[in-house]
Design an enzyme around this catalytic site. Sequence first.
Site, PDB file in Angstrom:
ATOM      1  CG  HIS A   1      -3.029   2.479  -1.633  1.00  0.00           C
ATOM      2  ND1 HIS A   1      -2.869   2.460  -0.316  1.00  0.00           N
ATOM      3  CD2 HIS A   1      -3.969   1.561  -2.012  1.00  0.00           C
ATOM      4  CE1 HIS A   1      -3.791   1.867   0.116  1.00  0.00           C
ATOM      5  NE2 HIS A   1      -4.577   1.295  -0.882  1.00  0.00           N
TER       6      HIS A   1
ATOM      7  CG  ASP B   1       7.948   3.730   0.760  1.00  0.00           C
ATOM      8  OD1 ASP B   1       8.042   2.835   0.019  1.00  0.00           O
ATOM      9  OD2 ASP B   1       7.713   3.530   1.975  1.00  0.00           O
TER      10      ASP B   1
ATOM     11  CD  GLN C   1      -2.219  -1.349   2.623  1.00  0.00           C
ATOM     12  OE1 GLN C   1      -3.500  -0.813   2.970  1.00  0.00           O
ATOM     13  NE2 GLN C   1      -1.754  -2.165   3.526  1.00  0.00           N
ATOM     14  CG  ASN C   2       4.124   1.319   2.395  1.00  0.00           C
ATOM     15  OD1 ASN C   2       3.238   1.618   2.800  1.00  0.00           O
ATOM     16  ND2 ASN C   2       5.224   0.756   2.787  1.00  0.00           N
TER      17      ASN C   2
ATOM     18  CB  SER D   1      -3.622  -0.266  10.701  1.00  0.00           C
ATOM     19  OG  SER D   1      -4.009   0.386   9.740  1.00  0.00           O
TER      20      SER D   1
ATOM     21  CB  CYS E   1      -6.510  13.824 -21.102  1.00  0.00           C
ATOM     22  SG  CYS E   1      -4.632  14.164 -20.766  1.00  0.00           S
TER      23      CYS E   1
ATOM     24  CG  ASN F   1       1.433  -4.299  13.286  1.00  0.00           C
ATOM     25  OD1 ASN F   1       1.870  -3.302  14.277  1.00  0.00           O
ATOM     26  ND2 ASN F   1       0.847  -3.824  12.238  1.00  0.00           N
ATOM     27  N   PRO F   2       4.177  -4.608  15.811  1.00  0.00           N
ATOM     28  CG  PRO F   2       5.266  -2.652  15.853  1.00  0.00           C
ATOM     29  CD  PRO F   2       4.838  -3.453  14.784  1.00  0.00           C
TER      30      PRO F   2
HETATM   31  N1  APR Z   1       7.343  -2.471  11.793  1.00  0.00           N
HETATM   32  C1  APR Z   1       6.199  -2.967  11.467  1.00  0.00           C
HETATM   33  N2  APR Z   1       5.059  -2.451  11.680  1.00  0.00           N
HETATM   34  C2  APR Z   1       5.057  -1.114  12.137  1.00  0.00           C
HETATM   35  C3  APR Z   1       6.198  -0.604  12.558  1.00  0.00           C
HETATM   36  C4  APR Z   1       7.409  -1.044  12.205  1.00  0.00           C
HETATM   37  N3  APR Z   1       8.646  -0.412  12.674  1.00  0.00           N
HETATM   38  N4  APR Z   1       5.846   0.545  13.230  1.00  0.00           N
HETATM   39  C5  APR Z   1       4.627   0.779  12.995  1.00  0.00           C
HETATM   40  N5  APR Z   1       3.962  -0.507  12.380  1.00  0.00           N
HETATM   41  C6  APR Z   1       2.627  -0.788  12.459  1.00  0.00           C
HETATM   42  C7  APR Z   1       1.514  -0.224  13.209  1.00  0.00           C
HETATM   43  O1  APR Z   1       1.367  -0.724  14.412  1.00  0.00           O
HETATM   44  C8  APR Z   1       0.296  -0.116  12.258  1.00  0.00           C
HETATM   45  O2  APR Z   1      -0.608  -1.184  12.599  1.00  0.00           O
HETATM   46  O3  APR Z   1       2.311  -0.334  10.955  1.00  0.00           O
HETATM   47  C9  APR Z   1       0.964  -0.083  10.750  1.00  0.00           C
HETATM   48  C10 APR Z   1       0.731   1.050  10.098  1.00  0.00           C
HETATM   49  O4  APR Z   1      -0.784   1.347   9.930  1.00  0.00           O
HETATM   50  P1  APR Z   1      -1.321   2.515   9.052  1.00  0.00           P
HETATM   51  O5  APR Z   1      -0.707   3.897   9.472  1.00  0.00           O
HETATM   52  O6  APR Z   1      -2.746   2.467   9.265  1.00  0.00           O
HETATM   53  O7  APR Z   1      -0.539   2.293   7.677  1.00  0.00           O
HETATM   54  P2  APR Z   1      -1.225   1.561   6.401  1.00  0.00           P
HETATM   55  O8  APR Z   1      -2.029   0.399   7.032  1.00  0.00           O
HETATM   56  O9  APR Z   1      -0.278   1.394   5.502  1.00  0.00           O
HETATM   57  O10 APR Z   1      -2.680   2.485   5.986  1.00  0.00           O
HETATM   58  C11 APR Z   1      -3.282   2.107   4.868  1.00  0.00           C
HETATM   59  O11 APR Z   1      -4.056   4.251   4.718  1.00  0.00           O
HETATM   60  O12 APR Z   1      -4.152   6.439   4.274  1.00  0.00           O
HETATM   61  C12 APR Z   1      -4.057   5.322   3.774  1.00  0.00           C
HETATM   62  O13 APR Z   1      -3.213   5.204   1.481  1.00  0.00           O
HETATM   63  C13 APR Z   1      -2.941   5.228   3.028  1.00  0.00           C
HETATM   64  O14 APR Z   1      -1.816   3.192   2.135  1.00  0.00           O
HETATM   65  C14 APR Z   1      -2.372   4.075   3.280  1.00  0.00           C
HETATM   66  C15 APR Z   1      -3.493   3.336   3.936  1.00  0.00           C
END
Ligand code: APR
Length: 240
Positions: free
Chosen positions: A115, A100, A97-98, A184, A126, A208-209
Site C-alpha cells: 500500500h 509505516d 499493507q502497512n 483483518s 505526472c 491475531n487476538p
Molecule cells: N497483534 C496482532 N494483531 C492485532 C493486534 C496485535 N497487537 N492488535 C490488533 N490486531 C489485529 C486486529 O484484531 C485486526 O484483525 O489486527 C487487525 C487489524 O485490522 P485492520 O485495522 O483492518 O488493519 P489492516 O488489515 O492492516 O487493514 C488493511 O485497510 O484502510 C486500509 O489501507 C489500510 O492497509 C490498510 C488496510
Amino acid sequence: MFESIIEQIKDIQKIVFVTGAGISQESGIPTFRGKDGLWRNYNAMELATIDAFYKNPKLVWEWYNERRKNIFVAQPNLGHKAIAELEKYAEVVILTQNIDGLHQKAGSTKVLELHGSIVKIKCSVCDFKDEMITEFSEIPPLCKCGNILRPDVVWFGESLPQDVWQKAIIFSSQCDLMIIAGTSLVVSPANTLPIYAKQNNAILIEINPEKTEMSSEMDLIIRNTSASALPKFVSMFKEN
Ligand code: APR
C-alpha cells in the site's frame, strides 16, 4: 495436530509474512478497524480516496502529516524484531499493507509495501516520485509540473503498484509457510494472498487476538498479539 505442524515448520525454508496494522499496534500506531481504529473515528471516504483528495487536498495532507508524526516516533516492537531475526534461519519475505516502515526499521531486508509508504510522495498527474525529506511549508505541495503532489500510498478504489503486486503473488505461490499477522484480511487484493499460498500447499498460520475473515482456512491459529507470539515462534527455529 499442533505438534505435527510445529515439527513440519522447523524444517521450512520459504516463509512469507502477510502483515497489517495490528503488527504495529504494540508500537503505538492505531489499527483501522480495531477498538480505537482510525476508521472508527474518521471517515475513510473523506481521507483515503482520490475523490476526497481532489475535493480537499489540504485536509488529506494534514491528516497524513499527523499520522507521519506518530509513525516517525514509533519504534519496532518485539514482533517486527522477531521477524527480522528469522532471516538468520530461513528465507523470509514480508508482504505488508502497512505504510509505516517499521519492518525495515527492525532490520528486515525483503519487504514489499503493498500500500505504499508514508515517506514517499508522487505527483497526482505526472510521473514524478520522491521521498519526503522534510515537511512541506505549504500544503498541498506542488510538483514542478504545477499539479498537486500526493502521498504515495494506495487509497480505496486504487490499484496496487503492478510490479509489487506481481512479485507478491509469485512469493505467495512459492512459499511453504505463510504467516498472517495483524490484519483483518478484509481489504482486497491483499486478502487473496493466502489463497495463492494454499494452492502451493503451504501451511497457513494466523497470529491475531481476534477472528478474521479467513480464520477457517488456517492450519494453525495463535490467538495472541504479534509482539507476544512472534518471539516464541522464532525461538523454535533457533532451537532447531
Ligand atoms: N497483534 C496482532 N494483531 C492485532 C493486534 C496485535 N497487537 N492488535 C490488533 N490486531 C489485529 C486486529 O484484531 C485486526 O484483525 O489486527 C487487525 C487489524 O485490522 P485492520 O485495522 O483492518 O488493519 P489492516 O488489515 O492492516 O487493514 C488493511 O485497510 O484502510 C486500509 O489501507 C489500510 O492497509 C490498510 C488496510
